[in-house]
Every structure is written in C-alpha cells, then in structure tokens.
Scaffold this motif. Structure first.
Motif, PDB file in Angstrom:
ATOM      1  N   HIS A 110       0.821  -1.215   0.000  1.00  0.00           N
ATOM      2  CA  HIS A 110       0.000   0.000   0.000  1.00  0.00           C
ATOM      3  C   HIS A 110       0.852   1.261   0.000  1.00  0.00           C
ATOM      4  CE1 HIS A 110      -3.531  -2.475   0.766  1.00  0.00           C
ATOM      5  NE2 HIS A 110      -2.861  -3.069   1.754  1.00  0.00           N
ATOM      6  N   SER A 111       2.012   1.224  -0.608  1.00  0.00           N
ATOM      7  CA  SER A 111       2.862   2.408  -0.670  1.00  0.00           C
ATOM      8  C   SER A 111       3.475   2.502  -2.064  1.00  0.00           C
ATOM      9  CB  SER A 111       3.977   2.331   0.380  1.00  0.00           C
ATOM     10  OG  SER A 111       4.848   3.432   0.255  1.00  0.00           O
ATOM     11  N   PRO A 112       3.351   3.659  -2.698  1.00  0.00           N
ATOM     12  CA  PRO A 112       3.975   3.798  -4.036  1.00  0.00           C
ATOM     13  C   PRO A 112       5.476   4.038  -3.965  1.00  0.00           C
ATOM     14  CG  PRO A 112       2.875   5.834  -3.427  1.00  0.00           C
ATOM     15  CD  PRO A 112       2.577   4.838  -2.321  1.00  0.00           C
ATOM     16  N   ASP A 113       6.002   4.339  -2.769  1.00  0.00           N
ATOM     17  CA  ASP A 113       7.416   4.663  -2.664  1.00  0.00           C
ATOM     18  C   ASP A 113       8.299   3.438  -2.446  1.00  0.00           C
ATOM     19  OD1 ASP A 113       6.699   7.307  -2.899  1.00  0.00           O
ATOM     20  OD2 ASP A 113       6.585   7.616  -0.725  1.00  0.00           O
ATOM     21  N   GLU A 114       7.743   2.325  -2.059  1.00  0.00           N
ATOM     22  CA  GLU A 114       8.558   1.144  -1.756  1.00  0.00           C
ATOM     23  C   GLU A 114       7.768  -0.105  -2.074  1.00  0.00           C
ATOM     24  OE1 GLU A 114       9.470   0.954   2.374  1.00  0.00           O
ATOM     25  OE2 GLU A 114       7.539   1.799   2.994  1.00  0.00           O
ATOM     26  N   GLU A 115       8.511  -1.150  -2.423  1.00  0.00           N
ATOM     27  CA  GLU A 115       7.906  -2.447  -2.711  1.00  0.00           C
ATOM     28  C   GLU A 115       8.161  -3.456  -1.589  1.00  0.00           C
ATOM     29  OE1 GLU A 115       9.379  -3.758  -6.418  1.00  0.00           O
ATOM     30  OE2 GLU A 115       8.468  -2.111  -7.588  1.00  0.00           O
ATOM     31  N   TYR A 116       9.310  -3.355  -0.944  1.00  0.00           N
ATOM     32  CA  TYR A 116       9.636  -4.268   0.141  1.00  0.00           C
ATOM     33  C   TYR A 116      10.558  -3.536   1.114  1.00  0.00           C
ATOM     34  CZ  TYR A 116      14.114  -4.893  -2.255  1.00  0.00           C
ATOM     35  OH  TYR A 116      15.316  -4.666  -2.846  1.00  0.00           O
ATOM     36  N   ARG A 117      10.711  -4.072   2.276  1.00  0.00           N
ATOM     37  CA  ARG A 117      11.594  -3.524   3.306  1.00  0.00           C
ATOM     38  C   ARG A 117      12.551  -4.601   3.783  1.00  0.00           C
ATOM     39  NH1 ARG A 117       6.812  -0.786   6.961  1.00  0.00           N
ATOM     40  NH2 ARG A 117       6.224   0.884   5.505  1.00  0.00           N
ATOM     41  N   ILE A 118      13.748  -4.176   4.112  1.00  0.00           N
ATOM     42  CA  ILE A 118      14.754  -5.066   4.693  1.00  0.00           C
ATOM     43  C   ILE A 118      14.763  -4.824   6.206  1.00  0.00           C
ATOM     44  CG2 ILE A 118      17.176  -5.725   4.755  1.00  0.00           C
ATOM     45  CD1 ILE A 118      15.779  -6.452   2.162  1.00  0.00           C
ATOM     46  N   ARG A 119      14.389  -5.839   6.938  1.00  0.00           N
ATOM     47  CA  ARG A 119      14.313  -5.690   8.398  1.00  0.00           C
ATOM     48  C   ARG A 119      15.340  -6.623   9.055  1.00  0.00           C
ATOM     49  NH1 ARG A 119       8.006  -5.717  10.061  1.00  0.00           N
ATOM     50  NH2 ARG A 119       9.013  -5.280  12.076  1.00  0.00           N
ATOM     51  N   PRO A 120      16.390  -6.076   9.637  1.00  0.00           N
ATOM     52  CA  PRO A 120      17.419  -6.919  10.276  1.00  0.00           C
ATOM     53  C   PRO A 120      16.922  -7.500  11.597  1.00  0.00           C
ATOM     54  CG  PRO A 120      17.928  -4.609  10.607  1.00  0.00           C
ATOM     55  CD  PRO A 120      16.714  -4.648   9.714  1.00  0.00           C
ATOM     56  N   VAL A 121      17.389  -8.690  11.904  1.00  0.00           N
ATOM     57  CA  VAL A 121      17.043  -9.378  13.153  1.00  0.00           C
ATOM     58  C   VAL A 121      18.311 -10.015  13.730  1.00  0.00           C
ATOM     59  CG1 VAL A 121      14.647  -9.835  12.503  1.00  0.00           C
ATOM     60  CG2 VAL A 121      16.426 -11.502  11.947  1.00  0.00           C
ATOM     61  N   ASN A 203      30.250 -20.928   6.097  1.00  0.00           N
ATOM     62  CA  ASN A 203      30.368 -20.231   4.819  1.00  0.00           C
ATOM     63  C   ASN A 203      30.876 -18.816   5.043  1.00  0.00           C
ATOM     64  OD1 ASN A 203      29.274 -22.546   3.649  1.00  0.00           O
ATOM     65  ND2 ASN A 203      27.181 -21.770   3.846  1.00  0.00           N
ATOM     66  N   ASP A 204      31.205 -18.164   3.929  1.00  0.00           N
ATOM     67  CA  ASP A 204      31.674 -16.784   4.027  1.00  0.00           C
ATOM     68  C   ASP A 204      30.519 -15.866   4.437  1.00  0.00           C
ATOM     69  OD1 ASP A 204      34.150 -17.635   3.218  1.00  0.00           O
ATOM     70  OD2 ASP A 204      33.750 -17.248   1.081  1.00  0.00           O
ATOM     71  N   PRO A 205      30.824 -14.830   5.203  1.00  0.00           N
ATOM     72  CA  PRO A 205      29.749 -13.907   5.600  1.00  0.00           C
ATOM     73  C   PRO A 205      29.131 -13.224   4.398  1.00  0.00           C
ATOM     74  CG  PRO A 205      31.695 -13.606   6.973  1.00  0.00           C
ATOM     75  CD  PRO A 205      32.105 -14.501   5.841  1.00  0.00           C
ATOM     76  N   VAL A 206      27.837 -12.982   4.504  1.00  0.00           N
ATOM     77  CA  VAL A 206      27.072 -12.348   3.423  1.00  0.00           C
ATOM     78  C   VAL A 206      26.772 -10.920   3.835  1.00  0.00           C
ATOM     79  CG1 VAL A 206      24.968 -12.454   2.027  1.00  0.00           C
ATOM     80  CG2 VAL A 206      26.076 -14.563   2.819  1.00  0.00           C
ATOM     81  N   PRO A 207      27.019  -9.928   3.011  1.00  0.00           N
ATOM     82  CA  PRO A 207      26.723  -8.536   3.400  1.00  0.00           C
ATOM     83  C   PRO A 207      25.216  -8.312   3.529  1.00  0.00           C
ATOM     84  CG  PRO A 207      27.392  -8.631   1.104  1.00  0.00           C
ATOM     85  CD  PRO A 207      27.618 -10.015   1.651  1.00  0.00           C
ATOM     86  N   MET A 208      24.861  -7.423   4.434  1.00  0.00           N
ATOM     87  CA  MET A 208      23.466  -7.080   4.653  1.00  0.00           C
ATOM     88  C   MET A 208      22.993  -6.152   3.546  1.00  0.00           C
ATOM     89  SD  MET A 208      20.883  -7.396   6.922  1.00  0.00           S
ATOM     90  CE  MET A 208      21.683  -7.761   8.479  1.00  0.00           C
ATOM     91  N   PRO A 209      21.945  -6.491   2.825  1.00  0.00           N
ATOM     92  CA  PRO A 209      21.470  -5.602   1.753  1.00  0.00           C
ATOM     93  C   PRO A 209      20.894  -4.316   2.319  1.00  0.00           C
ATOM     94  CG  PRO A 209      19.955  -7.424   2.071  1.00  0.00           C
ATOM     95  CD  PRO A 209      21.158  -7.718   2.927  1.00  0.00           C
ATOM     96  N   ALA A 210      20.988  -3.263   1.551  1.00  0.00           N
ATOM     97  CA  ALA A 210      20.486  -1.961   1.999  1.00  0.00           C
ATOM     98  C   ALA A 210      18.985  -1.894   1.803  1.00  0.00           C
ATOM     99  CB  ALA A 210      21.179  -0.838   1.219  1.00  0.00           C
ATOM    100  N   ASP A 211      18.333  -1.206   2.737  1.00  0.00           N
ATOM    101  CA  ASP A 211      16.894  -1.012   2.655  1.00  0.00           C
ATOM    102  C   ASP A 211      16.605   0.066   1.606  1.00  0.00           C
ATOM    103  OD1 ASP A 211      14.223  -1.073   3.130  1.00  0.00           O
ATOM    104  OD2 ASP A 211      14.294   0.103   4.985  1.00  0.00           O
ATOM    105  N   PRO A 212      15.790  -0.213   0.606  1.00  0.00           N
ATOM    106  CA  PRO A 212      15.539   0.811  -0.432  1.00  0.00           C
ATOM    107  C   PRO A 212      14.909   2.076   0.130  1.00  0.00           C
ATOM    108  CG  PRO A 212      14.813  -1.358  -1.158  1.00  0.00           C
ATOM    109  CD  PRO A 212      15.150  -1.485   0.286  1.00  0.00           C
ATOM    110  N   TYR A 213      13.980   1.924   1.038  1.00  0.00           N
ATOM    111  CA  TYR A 213      13.313   3.108   1.573  1.00  0.00           C
ATOM    112  C   TYR A 213      14.280   3.959   2.413  1.00  0.00           C
ATOM    113  CZ  TYR A 213       9.960   5.980   4.129  1.00  0.00           C
ATOM    114  OH  TYR A 213       9.277   7.022   4.676  1.00  0.00           O
ATOM    115  N   GLY A 214      15.091   3.296   3.250  1.00  0.00           N
ATOM    116  CA  GLY A 214      16.064   4.048   4.037  1.00  0.00           C
ATOM    117  C   GLY A 214      17.131   4.698   3.189  1.00  0.00           C
ATOM    118  N   LYS A 215      17.526   3.996   2.117  1.00  0.00           N
ATOM    119  CA  LYS A 215      18.523   4.572   1.203  1.00  0.00           C
ATOM    120  C   LYS A 215      17.960   5.788   0.489  1.00  0.00           C
ATOM    121  CE  LYS A 215      21.643   3.200  -2.524  1.00  0.00           C
ATOM    122  NZ  LYS A 215      22.059   2.076  -3.413  1.00  0.00           N
TER     123      LYS A 215
END
Length: 560
Positions: A110-121, A203-215
């Motif tokens: 329900h937002s035209p500015d973003e399609e998904y969010r990256i939420r770290p845990v 395994n090798d560490p995987v970088p955390m993807p950036a949140d599109p909305y926060g970026k």
C-alpha cells in the motif's frame, strides 16, 4: 526353600522326600523391622523353623568366587578404567549462546514509494536446551512494532516434528520459521569458534542488503520549497527531548510563614512549554508533591481587551495572548515572575549553557552561589528562653534544643581520670547568729563533675542535727548571671576564702593534704596566693613527720 529334604542325598522327586520327624519348630521368620521409628521390610535370611535358605547359600558362594577370582589379562591400568564424571548438558552448556545476524524481506503493498523492506534481526541459539529466540532491534521513530519477534522456544523444522539444531545453522542459509524466511548473514567470534570445534565449516559472511526506503530517505531529491521555520514536524524532529533546565528559588518571604524553596524550571523547546517542579528535601515536613505547575505555555503579554476578563473563570486561549515566554526571557542571575510568583534563577545545567552560547550569545549567564540550608540555619541565632529555676541549667537547656530532650553529655574522659578524686576542705559558717559560731562543715569538691557536697559535723549538746547540709550539685559564683553562670573551680578554694552557697557564706579553714598535692600538679592553672595559703596552713616547710602528723590529724578530723 529349606535344605532338609536333601540331607540324605536323595533327588527331589515324589516318593524320595520325607519330613524330619525330630523337627518341632515351624514358625515363619520375621520380615518387618523398625528403624528410627519407621517400619521397614527385612530380607529373609532363614526359612521356616530357622532352616537356612538355599538361595542365600548360593549367593554367598558366588560372592566368594568373585572375590577370589583373578583376571588373567589386564588391559590398561586401574586408573584408566575409572569412568569419567558425568556432567549434564544444562551445566556444561549453561550461558553459552550462539549469535547470528540475519534479515527478512517484508513486502509493502500500500505504498507507491517502496515495494519491500529489509528488516534486520538477531537470532540467538541456546545450547543448553536447543531453544531459539529471534529479536529485531528497535529503531527510533520507525512506526513499526519491533523488539522480540519470537520468544525463546524450540523452533519446528518440518512437518514431521523435527526441530532446528545448531548443526542446521550456517551462514548464507535461509531459515524458514512460521512462514517467514530469515537470511543468515554473519555470526560472532564465539559462534564461529564453537562451530569449527564441532567440525562444521562456516560459509563466508554475506553482506546485509540496503533497505531501499532508508537509502532513498538518505539521498533526498533536491527540493525547491523553502522549509518553514514554524513547521511543527521539523521542530519535533530537531527539538524533541531537548529541555532547558534552570535551578531557581521560589521566594515566598512576603507571605505569612514564608520561606524560599528550591525548584527546577524546565523549558521544553519542542513546543515552548514550561514546567515547574519542587525539589523535595528529606525531613522537610512537606508531602512529596513535586509538581508546582503542570507543563503548559505561559503567556507573557495579554491583549488589552482581555485583561479585564478574570482568568480564574476561564483559561487564556491563543486569541487572547500577544506573546508567550521564550528562551530569551529566562536568564540566570535574574528574578522573574511566573503566574504571580517570584523565582530567582541561580544556575542551569550544561546543555542549557551550550544552547545559550550558541543561539543567544548576547545574554550573560551569571551563576549565583546560594548558601546551603544548613548555612542559612546557622546564620539565625537561636533565642533561648530564660532559665525558670526547675532542674539544672543543662537539663532545662535540652528542652530548647530538641523535641525529645536527651540527658546532657558528660565528659567521659574526665570522669574516668577523676572518678574517685575529691578535694576536701574544713569550713565554718559565717553568720550573724551566735548559734552558728560552733558549727563545723566539710566541703567536698568532686573533680569528675565539678560538683560540691557539704557535710555538717555533729556537735554534742548544740541542739543542731548534723549530717548532709547540701546535696551534690554545681554552685555558681555570686554575681554571675543565670544565662551565663560561672561555677566554682579548684582555683577559688584558698584557705581563708569565702564560698557563698545559696545565700550561705562559708569560710575555708583547713584542707586535706591531697588538695595541695593535686593543685601542685596543675600549678599553671592555680593562682599563687591559693597555693601559698595551702602550704602555709599544711606546713609544707616543716619536717616530714610534722607534715604527716598534721595531715593525718586533719584527715581524721574531717572524716569524723
């Protein structure tokens, strides 16, 4: 089973057994016993009629064979064959937790500015019971309910009822829990060391993807609209939880029973509201209600047409106010009036000083040193009422110093040093009555508490009963005031001196030898005339025998 059937070597078959006709006891053995007052079962050692049991005999034989049997081959030493001490898992793995960092994608519909969010845990795996806990770090002003997503429990792995174990976790994997896929990215050094010690290669560490909305929020698009200084949202984001704190004194000295009370004035920059709180002091006698004025905007100037309207009937609205109090109106070192009450600002905190130096450098913040309450109390001289004559002066003074009077303090060191020491003098009564000419007294001065006791010697056929003339008490000198009395001391007792005791005059005629010895030890505090009168009376210049005889006669006379 008894063994009397096999006493003759016959087989245990029908027709080969017979009873022992000589046996007369057929009672059953006792199988219950009492120990420390409790009924306990006891194993039978004999059969009916006290016959030995075959099972007991066989057990003893087996025990004998096992005790005397020696192994032919020994593998290793005896110390190596001992079993190691068992340590349960909840003790060995207590407070050992595996720490993984992960994230999950949340779709936004329900937002035209973003399609998904990256939420770290953060994923915690507890080794002691194989339970897991998933927590999302709280982001300030995010508007999303965050915190503990899944409480500590064993997470199901599949539909067969299996649960996730530490062997199933690795970096770069997808951990599906209750329909949500968590992507594991990194782990802490303890987790890495533990996995490698158990033979699992991470395994090798995987970088955390950036949140599109926060970026996108960080890289804002250039805007040509000039931001307003009166924007409430901008003010909330920049001034939230920024408070100017002033320390002041609430001056009520003009009112009845008025005093100055310490208060704290807080100015909230986010909405220009002011709150006044009273500093509660222990044993002040006031109820702990610190809020003097609730948080509100204080009007500084009211429109002239609204001044005649009584403000106690209705609160003052924005339409009736020309100007509210601002930070420029609060200056340390000045006295200001808020709602008809005077407040003297004497100090502020560090954040307030930095704010004024940055935004209002023209205002001088002069800190005023306020004396402490104890210092203010010391400046006031306590007026002690005059002595009423009841009890001693020290006891009456205690009623003026505290609500629950305590006995006056004594010089304990002086009492220990001079506990049984007393200066004794012979005295006569200086009176105009002829009946008092023959009366003789013994005046005792006690060094432990500076009190005087007078004893009258009984005289035969005088018509006056001897005994205690004056109870042990402190005697003030004539001419001293009741408020500042001056009591008799050993320096005042010279031979021939007059001691006035409550309108009775006594003339000292003789003294004990101990008096001269004691006064010589403190000769720097005693006048020379007093010492010379005692030496002349006691005959210190004569021979020692005469002095001793004189001292002995005098002591015998005074003690009689």
């Amino acid at each position: 089973m008894s063994w009397n059937w096999n006493s003759h070597g016959l087989p245990f078959l029908p027709g080969y057994t017979f009873r022992d006709v000589t046996k007369s006891a057929f009672h059953r053995p006792q199988t219950l016993d009492y120990k420390n007052g409790y009924a306990l079962p006891r194993r039978r050692a004999v059969g009916i009629g006290q016959d030995p049991l075959l099972s007991e005999q066989l057990i003893q034989q087996e025990i004998s064979e096992m005790s005397f049997e020696k192994p032919d081959i020994t593998y290793g030493s005896f110390e190596q064959s001992l079993a190691e001490e068992f340590i349960p898992a909840h003790v060995a793995l207590d407070k050992k937790v595996l720490h993984f960092q992960a994230y999950f994608e949340e779709s936004v519909t329900h937002s035209p500015d973003e399609e998904y969010r990256i939420r770290p845990v953060v994923i915690y795996y507890y080794l002691e019971d194989d339970s897991m806990c998933i927590i999302e770090p709280v982001v300030e002003n995010s508007g999303i309910p965050q915190g503990k997503r899944i409480k500590r429990q064993r997470l199901p792995k599949n539909e067969r009822g299996d649960h996730y174990l530490w062997k199933d976790l690795n970096l770069g994997m997808e951990l599906e829990v209750y329909g949500v896929k968590y992507h594991v990215t990194q782990c802490d050094p303890f987790t890495k060391e533990f996995m490698e010690s158990e033979g699992i290669v991470l395994n090798d560490p995987v970088p955390m993807p950036a949140d599109p909305y926060g970026k996108r929020r960080k890289n804002l698009q250039p805007s040509f609209t000039t931001p307003s200084e009166f924007d409430s949202m901008h003010r909330f984001l920049t001034m939230d939880r920024k408070v100017l704190r002033f320390f002041a004194l609430w001056d009520e000295s003009d009112s009845l029973y008025g005093e100055t009370r310490p208060v704290t004035i807080q100015y909230f920059l986010v909405d220009d509201t002011v709150e006044i709180r009273e500093v509660h002091e222990p044993n002040s006698g006031r109820d702990p209600f610190p809020v003097v004025m609730r948080r509100q905007k204080l009007p500084k100037k009211i429109k002239p047409e609204s001044e005649a309207f009584p403000s106690c009937v209705l609160e003052v609205s924005k339409e009736e106010v020309d100007e509210y109090y601002s930070p420029k109106d609060f200056q340390v070192g000045q006295t200001m009036k808020l709602l008809g009450r005077r407040f003297q600002l004497y100090d502020c905190d560090g954040f307030t000083k930095e704010y004024y130096q940055k935004n209002h450098p023209e205002l001088e913040m002069v800190t005023i040193k306020i004396p402490k309450k104890s210092d203010r109390l010391q400046e006031k001289n306590k007026e002690i009422p005059p002595y009423n004559g009841f009890g001693s002066l020290e006891d009456s003074l205690q009623n003026c110093l505290s609500l629950n009077p305590e006995p006056p303090k004594k010089d304990v060191l002086k009492m220990l040093e001079n506990g049984n020491k007393a200066l004794r003098f012979s005295a006569r009564l200086d009176s105009q009555n002829s009946e008092d000419e023959g009366r003789r007294f013994v005046l005792s001065y006690f060094l432990s508490d500076d009190m005087i006791n007078i004893f009258e010697k009984p005289t035969r056929n005088s018509g006056i009963i001897g005994g205690k003339f004056l109870e042990k008490t402190r005697i003030p000198k004539p001419g001293s005031t009741v408020e500042n009395p001056e009591f008799y001391s050993p320096a005042d007792f010279a031979i021939g001196a007059t001691v006035e005791v409550f309108s009775h005059r006594f003339v000292l005629t003789d003294a004990d030898y101990f008096v001269l010895k004691y006064l010589d030890s403190i000769s720097s505090q005693i006048p020379v005339q007093t010492l010379d009168s005692l030496r002349q009376k006691l005959g210190v210049g004569t021979t020692n025998n005469q002095t001793a005889d004189h001292n002995g006669d005098d002591v015998a006379e005074m003690s009689s």
